[in-house]
Design a protein around this motif. Sequence first.
Motif, PDB file in Angstrom:
ATOM      1  N   UNK A 106      22.154 -15.384  26.017  1.00 16.12           N
ATOM      2  CA  UNK A 106      22.886 -14.251  26.587  1.00 16.12           C
ATOM      3  C   UNK A 106      21.996 -13.380  27.462  1.00 16.12           C
ATOM      4  N   UNK A 107      20.735 -13.769  27.600  1.00 19.96           N
ATOM      5  CA  UNK A 107      19.841 -13.103  28.555  1.00 19.96           C
ATOM      6  C   UNK A 107      19.828 -13.909  29.857  1.00 19.96           C
ATOM      7  N   UNK A 108      19.816 -13.221  30.960  1.00 24.39           N
ATOM      8  CA  UNK A 108      19.637 -13.858  32.263  1.00 24.39           C
ATOM      9  C   UNK A 108      19.382 -12.767  33.298  1.00 24.39           C
ATOM     10  N   UNK A 109      19.020 -13.168  34.512  1.00 20.67           N
ATOM     11  CA  UNK A 109      18.668 -12.174  35.522  1.00 20.67           C
ATOM     12  C   UNK A 109      19.878 -11.366  35.987  1.00 20.67           C
ATOM     13  N   UNK A 110      21.084 -11.918  35.826  1.00 22.22           N
ATOM     14  CA  UNK A 110      22.286 -11.218  36.301  1.00 22.22           C
ATOM     15  C   UNK A 110      22.692 -10.091  35.356  1.00 22.22           C
ATOM     16  N   UNK A 111      22.354 -10.226  34.088  1.00 19.82           N
ATOM     17  CA  UNK A 111      22.600  -9.144  33.146  1.00 19.82           C
ATOM     18  C   UNK A 111      21.324  -8.923  32.341  1.00 19.82           C
TER      19      UNK A 111
END
Length: 427
Positions: A106-111
């Motif tokens: 659920x981690x990524x650069x968009x959020x």
Amino acid sequence: MQLLATSSILLAFAHLCKAHGNHHSDESSFNPVDFADEEASLEDIWGGFWPYQGVETFAHLPHTECLIDDQETFDIGIIGVPFDTATSYRPGARFGPSGIRKASQRQDMWRGFNFRAGLNPFDDWAKIIDCGDIPVTPMDNALALKQMSAAYDELVLKRNSTFDYSQSGSQKTSPTRVPPRFVSLGGDHSILLPILRTLKKAYGEVYVVHFDSHLDTWAPDKYPSYWKSEASDFTHGSMLWLAQQEGLIAKNGNLHVGLRTRISGDSWDDFDEDDEVGFKRIFADEIIDLQATGMARKILDYLPHDKPIYVSVDIDVIDPSAAPGTGTMEVGGFMTRELIYMLRQMETLNIVGADIVEVAPAYDPLDITQLAGSQVAYELITSMVKKGPLDTSLLADPATVATDEVDIIDKLINDESRIANMRMPFL
């Protein structure tokens, strides 16, 4: 009657099909090909994903096998170390890297914006990638230690950061090679010894802040047994003692945070030995009076702000009610929120590397521990990014760094018998 009922159903279905056809004959209705823009790239159309999709790299970061691709440059690498045969109680941390990666989806650069830090670490100055795992043998701890030591030498001493230090006016020197930094996903805590071996070569004197419920400065004879070998000295509770014996860490000024373990014998001998290894102790119980803010202040007041700092986080520093998936649980630990707060306050330090270890997913089928581990890694990455590019004045003078006469990696590559079996699957 049955024939009549069947006929009625077929007639109704025909009306539905006709209505459906009439709906799509309307020019204003949905057309499944209308979404395609002739100017859109395949990346535009198919590059998006939901958190539960895709290959499970840490936080959906780009993946490169950094041990094999010696041309890859990056500023911060995620490296898995699936090793757990130096444990003294419950094994299973070899599955920690894969468990933490899964929990990080659920981690990524968009959020990825970290509101505590005020930045998105995945979309800032640093190039961050997932470097995959070190292939560590589970059969021979002496060989495993050599593999891990050689792997970190390869990843730190022979790779280069992406950031252009020659253009940075704040840097005191502009060396031709600046090592990338890492967040390692363990694996049991013994992986810290090979990491410190490499950091000594890169930075010289390194200060360790050690979040753990255990001392991990025990001399090997604190694990009494009639049977003994050189490999048996290497455990997840002796690696800091060994590190001091090898001159890898500062003689004084290192710090434990979160201690609450029982100690050996009938007195405080373990603490006396811990003093000799160069550690100050902050106990978990102190959070009752100091709270998280006071604990963070105590940490920052003790650690040097102009020296290279290594942060090692054993997941068992968190209370087992919040992190049950670990090998050596101790009750009375921190809550995850408290640990995150303390880590966030350390963003002003020169963190040259970090790890999160002892995550054993088999003991936590609900992924609570793994989720905590992935958040710890995210916070450590954030602190490195927020501090900015590495202060190159921290690097050791290459002329003062001793190197082995025989490069371990070259020796392995030139051994044809090993090459033939290098990519064979482990059974």
